[in-house]
Design a protein around this motif. Sequence first.
Motif, PDB file in Angstrom:
ATOM      1  N   PRO A 158     -23.672  60.276 -19.696  1.00  0.00           N
ATOM      2  CA  PRO A 158     -25.012  60.316 -20.099  1.00  0.00           C
ATOM      3  C   PRO A 158     -25.422  58.831 -19.393  1.00  0.00           C
ATOM      4  CG  PRO A 158     -23.682  60.380 -22.057  1.00  0.00           C
ATOM      5  CD  PRO A 158     -22.871  60.301 -20.912  1.00  0.00           C
ATOM      6  N   GLU A 159     -26.645  58.799 -18.730  1.00  0.00           N
ATOM      7  CA  GLU A 159     -27.269  57.688 -18.344  1.00  0.00           C
ATOM      8  C   GLU A 159     -27.166  56.340 -19.329  1.00  0.00           C
ATOM      9  OE1 GLU A 159     -31.217  56.324 -15.965  1.00  0.00           O
ATOM     10  OE2 GLU A 159     -30.087  58.095 -15.573  1.00  0.00           O
ATOM     11  N   THR A 205     -12.483  52.126 -22.115  1.00  0.00           N
ATOM     12  CA  THR A 205     -13.474  52.396 -23.129  1.00  0.00           C
ATOM     13  C   THR A 205     -14.760  52.815 -22.559  1.00  0.00           C
ATOM     14  OG1 THR A 205     -12.424  50.945 -24.797  1.00  0.00           O
ATOM     15  CG2 THR A 205     -14.577  51.689 -25.186  1.00  0.00           C
ATOM     16  N   VAL A 206     -15.215  54.090 -22.899  1.00  0.00           N
ATOM     17  CA  VAL A 206     -16.417  54.544 -22.483  1.00  0.00           C
ATOM     18  C   VAL A 206     -17.626  54.409 -23.894  1.00  0.00           C
ATOM     19  CG1 VAL A 206     -17.874  56.295 -21.524  1.00  0.00           C
ATOM     20  CG2 VAL A 206     -15.593  56.005 -20.649  1.00  0.00           C
ATOM     21  N   THR A 207     -18.546  53.391 -23.683  1.00  0.00           N
ATOM     22  CA  THR A 207     -19.398  53.339 -24.643  1.00  0.00           C
ATOM     23  C   THR A 207     -20.612  53.970 -24.249  1.00  0.00           C
ATOM     24  OG1 THR A 207     -18.446  51.058 -25.076  1.00  0.00           O
ATOM     25  CG2 THR A 207     -20.470  51.725 -26.014  1.00  0.00           C
ATOM     26  N   TYR A 208     -21.241  55.058 -25.054  1.00  0.00           N
ATOM     27  CA  TYR A 208     -22.264  55.871 -24.776  1.00  0.00           C
ATOM     28  C   TYR A 208     -23.529  55.020 -25.188  1.00  0.00           C
ATOM     29  CZ  TYR A 208     -18.846  59.146 -23.899  1.00  0.00           C
ATOM     30  OH  TYR A 208     -17.557  60.102 -23.290  1.00  0.00           O
ATOM     31  N   PRO A 209     -24.811  55.535 -24.940  1.00  0.00           N
ATOM     32  CA  PRO A 209     -26.070  55.105 -25.182  1.00  0.00           C
ATOM     33  C   PRO A 209     -26.049  55.065 -26.875  1.00  0.00           C
ATOM     34  CG  PRO A 209     -26.423  56.462 -23.523  1.00  0.00           C
ATOM     35  CD  PRO A 209     -24.868  56.646 -23.905  1.00  0.00           C
ATOM     36  N   ASP A 210     -25.500  55.966 -27.439  1.00  0.00           N
ATOM     37  CA  ASP A 210     -25.852  56.017 -29.052  1.00  0.00           C
ATOM     38  C   ASP A 210     -24.718  55.227 -29.731  1.00  0.00           C
ATOM     39  OD1 ASP A 210     -23.324  57.398 -28.886  1.00  0.00           O
ATOM     40  OD2 ASP A 210     -24.350  59.232 -29.994  1.00  0.00           O
ATOM     41  N   GLY A 211     -24.126  54.395 -28.879  1.00  0.00           N
ATOM     42  CA  GLY A 211     -22.861  53.566 -29.583  1.00  0.00           C
ATOM     43  C   GLY A 211     -21.420  54.179 -29.773  1.00  0.00           C
ATOM     44  N   SER A 212     -21.563  55.529 -29.700  1.00  0.00           N
ATOM     45  CA  SER A 212     -20.219  56.131 -29.846  1.00  0.00           C
ATOM     46  C   SER A 212     -19.203  55.759 -28.624  1.00  0.00           C
ATOM     47  CB  SER A 212     -20.269  57.534 -29.990  1.00  0.00           C
ATOM     48  OG  SER A 212     -21.060  58.220 -28.887  1.00  0.00           O
ATOM     49  N   LYS A 213     -18.026  55.814 -28.805  1.00  0.00           N
ATOM     50  CA  LYS A 213     -17.060  55.475 -27.881  1.00  0.00           C
ATOM     51  C   LYS A 213     -16.079  56.429 -27.591  1.00  0.00           C
ATOM     52  CE  LYS A 213     -17.545  50.471 -28.768  1.00  0.00           C
ATOM     53  NZ  LYS A 213     -17.084  49.363 -28.875  1.00  0.00           N
TER      54      LYS A 213
END
Length: 85
Positions: free
Chosen positions: A40-41, A54-62
């Motif tokens: 996701p962007e 660690t990949v942190t997504y825009p919604d804060g999930s990882k």
Amino acid sequence: VPGDKVKVDDPNKLTEDEKSEVVKAVEDANKDENGKSTLPEGNKVTVGDNGDVTVTYPDGSKDTIPGDKVVEGKSDADKNELKVP
């Protein structure tokens, strides 16, 4: 997870350049056949000293990828360049 592991001098203490290589490898592994990212962007990819990604997504999930899945120590052959007489 990238298909090929990134070769590093010390898998327990990555340099900033090695961390950058790992980020690129993870981003490249997550592209479709047209070269467009499937992540996701607005995501953020970070790499710890031990190679953990660690990949942190825009919604804060990882999501976390253990370092041993993405990096490996260089062999003696990788570290030394054999010179032909």
